[in-house]
Design an enzyme around this catalytic site. Structure first.
Site, short mmCIF file in Angstrom:
data_model
loop_
_atom_site.label_atom_id
_atom_site.label_comp_id
_atom_site.label_asym_id
_atom_site.label_seq_id
_atom_site.Cartn_x
_atom_site.Cartn_y
_atom_site.Cartn_z
N ASP A 138 20.40 -16.25 16.83
CA ASP A 138 21.26 -17.59 16.98
C ASP A 138 21.34 -18.44 15.80
O ASP A 138 20.41 -17.74 14.17
CB ASP A 138 20.98 -18.97 18.31
CG ASP A 138 22.45 -19.20 18.23
OD1 ASP A 138 23.19 -19.58 17.30
OD2 ASP A 138 22.53 -19.81 19.17
N HIS A 196 22.13 -26.98 18.71
CA HIS A 196 22.42 -27.06 17.91
C HIS A 196 21.65 -28.62 16.71
O HIS A 196 22.18 -28.50 15.98
CB HIS A 196 23.94 -27.47 17.46
CG HIS A 196 24.79 -25.93 17.98
ND1 HIS A 196 25.33 -25.61 19.55
CD2 HIS A 196 25.72 -25.07 17.04
CE1 HIS A 196 25.55 -24.52 19.07
NE2 HIS A 196 26.38 -24.35 18.63
#
Length: 577
Positions: free
Chosen positions: A354, A282
């Site tokens: 993702d 992330h």
């Protein structure tokens, strides 16, 4: 129940036919329906004397794609999030969020404007390592979610692709990553399932959870996590089934079968394996330095097992896998997604990125990133940071030839094939949510997970008991106290035998030296520094896990779990017979 699965032969026929369909330039305006090329059509058509047969998902997808305009094809490969808990009525703040994200005010308007193939429902939860890319929340309770998904489907039904179900997904991984927590059956974490070591229990529990998603109108779960936990990783942690590739593979297969038997597409993630690095994707691009032999032996088996179990989707990851394509995150690597995942592992379903709002994917603008991801082999672009820019970028690349039409057609056909596959199973009634049968499936899995890493395996603890914990775990302490009381153990506020709970994010400073029992409710690594004479692990703080723990502490159940990761100085269990 029979598992929902895609037929590779049919998918291959459909994709071969459609690759030749849309080879000329098109506008973004709706077009007249175009027939499937005559050679393919004649090969697939029955003779005049043959009895007609019902078209399967791949054939239905092929026929529909042949009628679509460029704008519809592009929309089918986008799956953003939206602001608001309703499809058509949102707050001023949510309207502002949607205007910034997509130039519209409501989720329904977003679907209509960009002809979307799907939408992901997002939300916050405690101890969530993925919270960084959850910009908002649009889930509350099951009734609200069902009303939202009904509205989304109504909006999508007006599109030229309205004959196919709308994709509505979420991250319901169980454990620390759950988007919907109210009024549903919450399973113990994947690591707890790995500790239980019984794929049949996992399949039954995930079938129950899948049925509840389907009842709420959700037909795609971005789960299970197939990452083998080779390194200690805070971002993966108990989301993984464990460190043993073979045992993790069996668990992944069970979860896939369970979900898809309930009519919910499983998306096995994060290919090619996030558990090989402790870095959080992330925030940055994790580097996977292991050799190809190590990848084949360690990272790939759970993905192969998920594919063999019929997984309809695989999620790619923002990982730099140096042994295959050094310097290029897997999300954007044709070598990894097309050559390895499809060519070598044989996956024929939908590949989804993702979150494209994560830092590694934002090195390019939303349009260029979407084009690069699609050309690498992804079929669905998840959570672009700006929907309009991703949409316009794909459409412009299609028109100038930098995005081959065949690649877009192939991706849209795969997405629609998955949708028609999911349409074959009707949604369960809302009354199935949190039913006694579903709670029993969760409790059976949780009971199998409880592990003793130090201390006796029989006899329980001497009451009365005082439950303590690291900070901020009042609700979990309450769950355990209630479960202990139900199991016949007296619970007192102070002065009793101390049972101390530690969970996600806790370290050595969160341990108590005066605790008779210390319990790890997430990864068990912290127990390596605990001094308590009895060390237990549940790997989860769910109600089912606290009930299972209480039964062990009360001496009513024998703990049978084995730690699925190595804990310094401790055995996998002290209960081997």
């Amino acid at each position: 129940m029979d598992a929902v699965s895609i037929t590779p032969r049919r998918a291959g026929v459909a994709l071969a036919a459609l690759t030749a369909v849309l080879v000329s330039g098109c506008t973004s305006e709706p077009e007249q329906p175009r027939p499937i090329p005559s050679a393919s059509a004649s090969a697939a058509a029955p003779s005049a004397s043959a009895a007609p047969t019902a078209a399967g998902p791949a054939e239905r997808a092929a026929a529909l794609v042949g009628t679509l305009a460029d704008a519809d094809l592009v929309g089918q490969v986008l799956m953003p999030y939206a602001y608001g808990s309703s499809a058509t009525k949102v707050s001023g703040g949510s309207a502002a969020g949607n205007r910034a994200l997509a130039g519209v005010e409501t989720p329904a308007e977003m679907i209509s404007k960009y002809r979307l193939g799907g939408l992901i429902l997002v939300g916050f939860s405690a101890d969530d390592p993925t919270a960084g890319n959850q910009a908002t929340t649009n889930v509350d309770d099951p009734e609200q979610v069902r009303e939202l998904t009904t509205g989304l489907n109504e909006a999508a039904g007006k599109l030229p692709t309205g004959a196919a179900p709308f994709l509505i997904g979420t991250d319901q991984e169980h454990g620390v990553v759950n988007r919907i927590t109210k009024g549903v059956t919450l399973l113990p974490s994947p690591m707890a399932a790995g500790a239980a070591g019984d794929p049949a229990l996992t399949e039954a529990a995930w079938r129950a959870a899948g049925a509840e998603l389907a009842a709420m109108g959700i037909n795609m779960d971005f789960a299970p996590v197939a990452d083998v936990l080779v390194t200690r990783s805070a971002v993966i942690g108990s989301r993984s089934f464990g460190a043993d590739p073979k045992r993790a593979a069996a668990q992944v297969a069970g979860a896939v079968k369970g979900l898809q038997s309930a009519g919910v597409a499983a998306s096995v993630k994060h290919f090619p394996g996030h558990g090989l690095s402790p870095t959080d994707s992330h925030q940055d691009v994790p580097v996977i330095p292991q050799s190809r032999k190590v990848l084949d032996r360690t990272a790939f088996p759970p993905f192969t097992a998920g594919i063999d179990a019929g997984a309809l989707a695989v999620m790619s990851a923002h990982l730099d896998v140096t042994a295959i394509d050094k310097g290029t995150p897997a999300t954007f690597s044709r070598k990894i997604l097309t050559d390895v995942l499809r060519g070598q592992l044989g996956f024929k379903g939908v590949v989804i990125t993702d979150g494209m709002n994560m830092a590694p994917a934002k090195r390019w603008g939303p349009g260029e990133a979407a084009v690069r991801a699609l050309k690498a082999g992804n079929d669905l672009i998840l959570m672009p940071p700006h929907v309009g820019q991703a949409y316009d970028g794909l459409l412009a690349a299609l028109r100038d030839g930098s995005l081959p039409r065949a690649r877009l057609v192939e991706a849209a056909t795969r997405v629609l094939t998955m949708k028609f596959t999911l349409a074959e199973r009707p949604a369960p009634a809302m009354s199935t949510l949190n039913s006694p049968e579903h709670r029993q499936a969760a409790e059976a899995l949780a009971a199998g997970a409880v592990t003793v890493l130090r201390g006796s395996c029989t006899g329980g603890v001497r009451g009365p008991v005082t439950v303590t914990s690291s900070g901020g775990r009042e609700a979990t302490r309450g769950l355990l106290a209630d479960a202990l009381t139900a199991a016949g153990v007296k619970v007192v506020a102070s002065g009793g035998t101390k049972v101390h709970l530690v969970g996600y994010g806790d370290g050595a400073s969160d341990l108590r030296g005066d605790a008779a029992v210390t319990v790890a409710m997430d990864t068990p690594y912290v127990l390596g520094g605990a001094k308590s004479p009895t060390l237990l692990a549940t790997y989860s703080s769910s109600r089912a896990s606290m009930t299972a723990l209480a039964n062990v502490l009360a001496g009513k159940a024998r703990p049978a779990g084995r730690a699925p990761v190595r804990v310094s100085g401790l055995p996998a269990t002290t209960c081997d017979t």
